[in-house]
Design an enzyme around this catalytic site. Structure first.
Site, PDB file in Angstrom:
ATOM      1  N   ASN A 172       0.519  -1.282   0.098  1.00  0.00           N
ATOM      2  CA  ASN A 172       0.201  -0.480   0.108  1.00  0.00           C
ATOM      3  C   ASN A 172       0.959   1.088   0.184  1.00  0.00           C
ATOM      4  O   ASN A 172       1.116   1.567   0.694  1.00  0.00           O
ATOM      5  CB  ASN A 172      -0.726  -0.103   1.274  1.00  0.00           C
ATOM      6  CG  ASN A 172      -1.503   1.015   1.407  1.00  0.00           C
ATOM      7  OD1 ASN A 172      -1.658   2.207   0.500  1.00  0.00           O
ATOM      8  ND2 ASN A 172      -2.339   1.362   2.535  1.00  0.00           N
ATOM      9  N   TRP A 173       0.781   1.906  -1.123  1.00  0.00           N
ATOM     10  CA  TRP A 173       2.145   3.080  -1.052  1.00  0.00           C
ATOM     11  C   TRP A 173       1.106   4.479  -0.373  1.00  0.00           C
ATOM     12  O   TRP A 173       2.026   5.287  -0.632  1.00  0.00           O
ATOM     13  CB  TRP A 173       2.454   3.683  -2.595  1.00  0.00           C
ATOM     14  CG  TRP A 173       3.596   2.578  -2.942  1.00  0.00           C
ATOM     15  CD1 TRP A 173       3.906   1.601  -2.826  1.00  0.00           C
ATOM     16  CD2 TRP A 173       3.324   2.399  -4.908  1.00  0.00           C
ATOM     17  NE1 TRP A 173       5.105   1.120  -3.578  1.00  0.00           N
ATOM     18  CE2 TRP A 173       4.576   0.980  -4.771  1.00  0.00           C
ATOM     19  CE3 TRP A 173       3.495   2.876  -5.609  1.00  0.00           C
ATOM     20  CZ2 TRP A 173       5.079   0.918  -5.971  1.00  0.00           C
ATOM     21  CZ3 TRP A 173       4.007   2.202  -7.203  1.00  0.00           C
ATOM     22  CH2 TRP A 173       4.890   1.209  -7.114  1.00  0.00           C
ATOM     23  N   LYS A 174       0.142   4.162  -0.272  1.00  0.00           N
ATOM     24  CA  LYS A 174      -0.384   5.170  -0.244  1.00  0.00           C
ATOM     25  C   LYS A 174      -0.273   6.936  -0.885  1.00  0.00           C
ATOM     26  O   LYS A 174      -0.488   6.288  -2.167  1.00  0.00           O
ATOM     27  CB  LYS A 174      -0.146   5.861   1.465  1.00  0.00           C
ATOM     28  CG  LYS A 174      -0.385   4.396   2.597  1.00  0.00           C
ATOM     29  CD  LYS A 174       0.540   4.828   3.920  1.00  0.00           C
ATOM     30  CE  LYS A 174       0.636   3.480   4.765  1.00  0.00           C
ATOM     31  NZ  LYS A 174      -0.015   3.656   6.345  1.00  0.00           N
ATOM     32  N   HIS A 195     -10.137   0.927   4.961  1.00  0.00           N
ATOM     33  CA  HIS A 195      -8.447   0.603   5.114  1.00  0.00           C
ATOM     34  C   HIS A 195      -8.473   1.800   6.027  1.00  0.00           C
ATOM     35  O   HIS A 195      -9.287   2.700   6.664  1.00  0.00           O
ATOM     36  CB  HIS A 195      -7.074   1.945   4.635  1.00  0.00           C
ATOM     37  CG  HIS A 195      -5.634   1.363   4.783  1.00  0.00           C
ATOM     38  ND1 HIS A 195      -5.712   2.671   5.434  1.00  0.00           N
ATOM     39  CD2 HIS A 195      -4.788   0.681   4.711  1.00  0.00           C
ATOM     40  CE1 HIS A 195      -4.175   3.100   5.944  1.00  0.00           C
ATOM     41  NE2 HIS A 195      -3.874   1.019   5.430  1.00  0.00           N
ATOM     42  N   GLU A 242      -6.638   4.316   7.164  1.00  0.00           N
ATOM     43  CA  GLU A 242      -7.069   5.811   7.292  1.00  0.00           C
ATOM     44  C   GLU A 242      -8.001   6.523   6.668  1.00  0.00           C
ATOM     45  O   GLU A 242      -8.182   7.589   6.789  1.00  0.00           O
ATOM     46  CB  GLU A 242      -5.338   6.412   6.476  1.00  0.00           C
ATOM     47  CG  GLU A 242      -4.487   6.265   7.502  1.00  0.00           C
ATOM     48  CD  GLU A 242      -3.358   5.603   6.634  1.00  0.00           C
ATOM     49  OE1 GLU A 242      -3.236   6.017   5.602  1.00  0.00           O
ATOM     50  OE2 GLU A 242      -2.704   4.739   7.584  1.00  0.00           O
ATOM     51  N   GLU A 274      -6.179  -5.418  10.427  1.00  0.00           N
ATOM     52  CA  GLU A 274      -4.823  -3.727  10.431  1.00  0.00           C
ATOM     53  C   GLU A 274      -5.343  -3.184  12.274  1.00  0.00           C
ATOM     54  O   GLU A 274      -6.412  -2.243  11.933  1.00  0.00           O
ATOM     55  CB  GLU A 274      -4.558  -2.854   9.640  1.00  0.00           C
ATOM     56  CG  GLU A 274      -4.331  -3.838   8.189  1.00  0.00           C
ATOM     57  CD  GLU A 274      -3.392  -2.716   7.126  1.00  0.00           C
ATOM     58  OE1 GLU A 274      -2.957  -2.945   6.683  1.00  0.00           O
ATOM     59  OE2 GLU A 274      -4.257  -2.200   7.134  1.00  0.00           O
ATOM     60  N   GLY A 312       2.210   2.424  11.058  1.00  0.00           N
ATOM     61  CA  GLY A 312       3.293   3.469  10.978  1.00  0.00           C
ATOM     62  C   GLY A 312       3.178   3.764  12.076  1.00  0.00           C
ATOM     63  O   GLY A 312       4.167   4.998  11.816  1.00  0.00           O
ATOM     64  N   SER A 338       3.625  -2.291  10.472  1.00  0.00           N
ATOM     65  CA  SER A 338       4.443  -2.036  10.942  1.00  0.00           C
ATOM     66  C   SER A 338       5.145  -3.246  10.602  1.00  0.00           C
ATOM     67  O   SER A 338       6.094  -3.679  11.060  1.00  0.00           O
ATOM     68  CB  SER A 338       4.572  -1.571  12.061  1.00  0.00           C
ATOM     69  OG  SER A 338       4.312  -0.687  12.771  1.00  0.00           O
ATOM     70  N   GLY A 398       2.564  -1.173   4.779  1.00  0.00           N
ATOM     71  CA  GLY A 398       2.457   0.469   3.846  1.00  0.00           C
ATOM     72  C   GLY A 398       4.273   0.696   3.587  1.00  0.00           C
ATOM     73  O   GLY A 398       4.796   0.882   2.660  1.00  0.00           O
ATOM     74  N   GLY A 399       5.004   1.363   4.790  1.00  0.00           N
ATOM     75  CA  GLY A 399       6.402   1.968   4.793  1.00  0.00           C
ATOM     76  C   GLY A 399       7.547   0.963   4.179  1.00  0.00           C
ATOM     77  O   GLY A 399       8.664   1.953   3.325  1.00  0.00           O
TER      78      GLY A 399
HETATM   79  C1  PEP Z   1      -0.887   0.583   5.694  1.00  0.00           C
HETATM   80  O1  PEP Z   1      -0.499   1.250   4.862  1.00  0.00           O
HETATM   81  O2  PEP Z   1      -2.189  -0.519   5.789  1.00  0.00           O
HETATM   82  C2  PEP Z   1       0.489  -0.117   6.140  1.00  0.00           C
HETATM   83  C3  PEP Z   1       0.339  -2.062   7.543  1.00  0.00           C
HETATM   84  O3  PEP Z   1       1.096   0.639   6.995  1.00  0.00           O
HETATM   85  P1  PEP Z   1       2.627   0.259   7.688  1.00  0.00           P
HETATM   86  O4  PEP Z   1       2.946  -0.908   7.172  1.00  0.00           O
HETATM   87  O5  PEP Z   1       3.251   1.803   7.653  1.00  0.00           O
HETATM   88  O6  PEP Z   1       2.817   0.251   9.272  1.00  0.00           O
END
Ligand code: PEP
Length: 253
Positions: A9-11, A96, A98, A168, A174, A213, A234-235
């Site tokens: 997930n590049w956001k 999601h 966010e 999640e 994050g 994470s 994500g990250g």
């Molecule tokens: C996400 O964006 O769904 C996510 C899990 O981010 P991260 O891996 O950065 O926690």
């Protein structure tokens, strides 16, 4: 054993030029492997570029990070499921954290988005997860079950049986704080039991991913946990070398 699914997930990162460059680097590092599926969810503006780069790689799919529930019309700034599909998406993230916590998306809205995705031939990945306050109050199971049941409520059983779920925890996204494999399994087992009640045992056999994470150091342990069928990242998906390392891990068989 379900085939592991690894979702990036590049956001709101990587526009079309960066995405093209990213894919060039990633594809030379991560060669075709049919024992896992890798899914990229770029910004809507970069879907077509990523889909084009992944052409000829059946192990790679492209998804959209969010859709609106109407198919077309006067909804400035929104992306519909048919438009995302036309751009090359085959998957749609829905609900999601966010979207829920920054944009105030409700459970009912996630249901409408899952239905819109299915209508357009996109596979929904319904995301669920509790906040830290909800976890500390002991409400985790109630929260994720409510999000699951409402989110899937407008889908036919046949569409549920091809959907994906992502657990999640909001406090893990994050933050560098990850659920333990055992914590993830506990919640995934609750989700699986509810899926069985909703659509029966056979149709409930869908991937349940963990996100929050995840990185190349903790991914293998999480993927080895019972009922963890993949990861939403994500990250650690934002840099081609790190993401390729994570996608190339030896997975439990
Ligand atoms: C996400 O964006 O769904 C996510 C899990 O981010 P991260 O891996 O950065 O926690």
């Amino acid at each position: 054993m379900r085939k592991p699914v690894l979702v990036a997930n590049w956001k709101m990162n990587h526009g079309p030029s960066d995405a093209k460059e990213f894919m060039r680097g990633f594809l030379t590092r991560h060669k075709r492997r049919m024992d896992r599926t890798v899914i990229f969810c770029p910004t809507a503006a970069a879907i077509a570029v990523v889909a084009e780069a992944a052409h000829g790689r059946p192990d790679i799919l492209v998804g959209v990070q969010n859709i609106f529930w109407e198919d077309k019309g006067a909804y400035t700034g929104e992306t519909s499921a048919p438009i995302a599909r036309d751009a090359g998406a085959r998957i749609a993230l829905v609900g999601h954290s966010e979207r829920r916590h920054v944009f105030g998306e409700s459970d009912l809205e996630t249901a409408k988005k899952c239905a819109a995705a299915a209508r357009a031939g996109l596979t929904p990945v319904l995301c669920v997860g509790e906040t830290i306050e909800q976890r500390e109050r002991g409400d985790t199971n109630d929260v994720v079950v409510r999000q699951l049941r409402t989110g899937l409520s407008m889908l036919e059983s046949a569409s549920v049986s091809t959907a994906l779920i992502a657990y999640e925890p909001v406090w893990a996204i994050g933050t560098g704080r990850t659920a333990t494999p055992a914590d993830a399994t506990d919640v995934h087992e609750i989700l699986r039991a509810n899926l069985r009640e909703i659509v029966g045992a056979k149709a409930a056999d869908i991937p349940i991913l963990y996100g929050g994470s995840v990185n190349p150091s903790n991914a293998a342990a999480l993927l080895s946990a019972p009922e963890v069928d993949g990861l939403l990242v994500g990250g650690a998906s934002l840099e081609p070398d790190t993401w390729a390392r994570l996608c190339s891990l030896d997975l439990p068989s």
